[in-house]
Scaffold this active site. Structure first.
Site, short mmCIF file in Angstrom:
data_model
loop_
_atom_site.label_atom_id
_atom_site.label_comp_id
_atom_site.label_asym_id
_atom_site.label_seq_id
_atom_site.Cartn_x
_atom_site.Cartn_y
_atom_site.Cartn_z
N ALA B 12 0.89 -1.10 -0.18
CA ALA B 12 -0.12 0.00 -0.19
C ALA B 12 0.80 1.33 -0.11
CB ALA B 12 -0.85 -0.05 1.20
N SER B 42 0.51 -4.68 -3.82
CA SER B 42 -0.51 -3.88 -3.75
C SER B 42 -2.03 -4.78 -3.31
CB SER B 42 -1.28 -2.74 -4.91
OG SER B 42 -0.07 -2.10 -5.22
N ALA B 44 -4.81 -6.34 -0.82
CA ALA B 44 -5.60 -5.79 0.62
C ALA B 44 -5.87 -6.99 1.60
CB ALA B 44 -7.02 -5.61 0.07
N CYS B 46 -6.32 -6.58 4.64
CA CYS B 46 -7.61 -6.59 5.49
C CYS B 46 -8.67 -7.39 5.17
CB CYS B 46 -8.07 -4.94 5.53
SG CYS B 46 -6.80 -3.78 5.06
N VAL B 83 15.38 -5.81 -0.85
CA VAL B 83 16.73 -5.07 -0.41
C VAL B 83 17.05 -5.39 0.95
CG1 VAL B 83 17.01 -2.58 -0.10
CG2 VAL B 83 15.47 -3.05 -1.76
N ASP B 286 3.02 1.13 7.47
CA ASP B 286 2.98 0.29 8.62
C ASP B 286 4.62 0.45 9.55
OD1 ASP B 286 0.68 -0.32 8.15
OD2 ASP B 286 0.70 -2.57 7.94
N ASN B 308 -1.93 4.32 2.68
CA ASN B 308 -2.14 4.77 1.55
C ASN B 308 -2.11 6.23 1.36
OD1 ASN B 308 -3.68 3.06 -0.77
ND2 ASN B 308 -4.20 2.05 1.09
N TYR B 429 -31.58 13.65 9.63
CA TYR B 429 -32.52 12.75 10.48
C TYR B 429 -33.64 12.26 9.36
CZ TYR B 429 -37.09 12.31 12.70
OH TYR B 429 -38.31 11.87 12.77
#
Lengths: 451, 451
Positions: B12, B42, B44, B46, B83, B286, B308, B429
């Site tokens: 991300a 890339s 997800a 989650c 790396v 992260d 992101n 409302y």
């Protein structure tokens, strides 16, 4: 001796004020007398379309508090009592007991006007016919029920605003053939920009509504006093039942006759404490004008949520507290079947009319992660000020979870945020609830990069 | 000659930075090379619990953009490249081609570190056994699928935080007997106050989960290298499948070895432009620490939404733009079956720990008008500062439409509002969406009057 608070109107604003003042004072300090013309208090008019639609089963459930309950709470509610005059010199009101057909006067120390609003009812020939009605009270809903029971099958709804849309859904739900006749080019045409309203029109037609836009009503055909058709410039539409949903107008005659100030927008003028321009007289709810936080102008917005808040503000201040009403943003929400429709602040049209150099940017997004089942699309239109990037308003039309996202924009507007700031906020994310960029962030970001 | 941006980590943060920088520059101006250790970019993470649960059908749908798509977009993505060192003096990285087992160096003009985080994996005996895993990658999800295919029937989830809860729901959905073992007194114990977490525990148990609180794992029983039970201080729990969900820790070894500053919270230190303390080196996602807007402290929050945003901020600045990351509030949302769970800002516990004189007030409310069908309850807890009334945080646990209301509190927190101000806002409302006092207003009002 107790001071006396007299309240005119036993609905949201009046009874919120009464309840709040009662909470803060003893009956020995403050006597509270509330006059209400009908037999009911504190009912939820906003629920009426859902009662008609059969979603809500029990009419009584719409009554938040009965006169008896208010009385048990120490508020002297007198139903079927109509206040016919206010004497600001004598600090007294003249009241007609509708059942006894007798008038009397009552002195007040503080007076709260909560006379509400009335549905707009143009002087069209036949508008008083049997079968033509508005949906403002439980009695109106009962009348719709009687017409359905008597076999009404073809309904025409006049006006495609909030109430029109909600009633149309309800009547459709009850199995009627429904035509909606609207003077403007789009449903919700007064509250959404045309590009956003297009989705509403599409949903209405997909649901089977015969939506007639740009169609002006001229009158009603009646047979034996009963409506049989709605006449328009584009021809007649047969109807056993006609619902007029053309919005409301503040009830200010009583205040005006007493010399209390009424504003250009047609509502009673109040300050942010809900004080009128006349000592010891307060007003709240659908009958007043409110401060619009985006334009700075004084506007009339008839909504239960404002009536409740303003009533509470007035009640607090009358009881010796000190609070203010923060103003309105023009936030509103409704649905048509599965489609959620919401707005806050100014539309592009409204922003231009208010003199802003505004730009409107529309974004399509999903209510869940794209890979999550049942992800539904929504459209968000953001209106922002060119140059400053100030958020001026937002409109949302879309599936589940779309509508209530308007509250994020309302909160952002309340705080005068720029669209760039909105686009960077830490909003919640999880796949069942939004894409990794929530639609709100996505729309704000796109808007920011277009300015 | 083109400058060169080297990116470490193709998820991300890294790929958002790459895509943003690519949008703003031509390939002639800026060459972008991204190194990714795995074969994918890339994706997800989650969404993994929902893949395991069978809600999401196609693993590939979790991949937002493949390496091929990034390459077609002008980003030189090199997968299976690790790396292994950063030489800040020479402005070069040492890269190991995992397939060729060869090392090379590449100079950079700008370097972005997006090394992410790794799941916490305590040195418990048996943690490397077959059948014990974390859910961090698509390969992990495929491994769960293989275990289910091989007949796994009893699952133990270690940790009742976000991932633990989501995985438990998923495994339950797949028909497994699920035990959740949690060291703390409550599920979500690190992110919700105990009174709010109680509702989560109740929902988990009602769904058939064997929830074991206050239970510390000590190791795993294995037979022939396969897990057969989770050992705890309170006895063993049989398991064919163990999911460890104990949260994550930033991957900072590479940065630390290169002399780049790492903070007390364990993440790479960056300013609000995502610059590290070392010239031409940026970091996002992260692996970094972020500014917490409520406490003012530097914290680690591993969430795709921040990755992101921070990636985009870094990419913009690298490409010559000038934007800042506004910080985090600790906003989060999840669900357990029908129960929506969300939080923002500080819990009462966190506020006290941060030195605030805080008060927590809990309100129960409905997600619709009380008379509307299917009105569902929610609990909102507001944490506010005594004296000032400043909003410090909010937690929501409840039915449909409850969770996303957290974004209103997040927006209010972003703007340093007081709870009294929040209680007076113009939120939307209509009966299908809220009572006339939206739960947010109700909770804020109750909180304001308790201070």
């Amino acid at each position: 001796m107790a001071r006396r608070l007299v309240i005119i109107g036993g609905d949201a604003a009046g009874m919120s004020a009464a309840a709040q003042a009662r909470r803060m004072t003893s009956t020995g300090e403050l006597e509270i007398v509330a006059f209400e013309r009908s037999t009911r208090t504190s009912y939820a008019a906003c629920g009426l379309p859902y009662l008609v639609g059969g979603f809500v089963k029990a009419p009584d459930s719409l009554v938040a508090r009965t006169p008896q309950q208010h009385r048990a709470n120490g508020i002297d509610v007198r139903t079927r009592h109509d206040v016919v005059a206010i004497d600001t010199q004598a600090s007294a009101v003249t009241v007609r007991d509708l059942d006894a057909a007798a008038e009397s006067t009552l002195r007040y120390d503080e007076l709260l006007i909560g006379t509400g609003a009335s549905g707009i009812s143009p002087p069209w020939p036949g508008i008083d016919a049997h079968g033509v009605l508005q949906l403002r009270t439980l009695d109106d809903a009962a009348q719709v029920e009687r017409l359905l029971g008597a076999g009404a099958r073809r309904a025409v709804v006049v006006g495609a605003g909030y109430i029109g849309l909600e009633v149309a859904e309800g009547l459709l739900e009850r199995g009627l053939a429904v035509t909606v006749v609207e003077r403007l080019d789009a449903p919700m045409g007064a509250v959404l920009d045309a590009d956003m309203a297009a989705g509403v029109a599409q949903a209405m037609r997909a649901a089977g509504i015969d939506l007639r836009l740009h169609t002006a009503v001229t009158g009603f055909t009646t047979v034996g006093g009963r409506v049989t058709a709605v006449e328009t410039a584009s021809g007649p539409f047969e109807a056993d039942l006609v619902l007029i949903g053309l919005g409301v107008r503040p009830n200010v005659e009583l205040a005006r006759a007493a010399g209390i100030g009424v504003g250009a927008a047609g509502g009673i003028l109040v300050d942010n404490h809900q004080r009128t321009d006349t000592p010891h007289i307060w007003a709240a709810g659908d009958c007043v004008e409110s401060h619009h936080r985006v334009t700075g102008r004084s506007v009339v917005v008839a909504l239960g949520t404002h009536a409740n808040k303003q009533g509470r503000v007035a009640g607090t201040n009358i009881a010796g507290g000190e609070v203010t009403f923060g103003g309105v943003l023009g936030t509103a929400i409704t649905r048509f079947k599965e489609l959620e429709i919401a707005r806050t602040g100014l539309t592009e049209q409204e922003a231009a009319a208010a003199g802003f150099d505004a730009i409107g940017v529309t974004t399509e997004a999903l209510n869940r992660a794209h890979y999550f089942p049942d992800a539904q699309p929504m459209k968000i239109k953001i209106v922002a000020e060119r140059g400053t990037g100030r958020l001026l308003g937002a409109q949302i039309v879309g599936g589940e979870g779309a509508g209530k996202r308007i509250d994020v924009f309302a909160t952002a507007l309340w705080n005068n945020m720029s669209v760039a700031e909105v686009g960077g906020m830490d909003l919640s994310y999880a796949p069942p609830f939004s894409p990794v960029w929530d639609p709100v962030l996505l729309a704000a970001g796109k808007s920011a990069s277009s300015i």
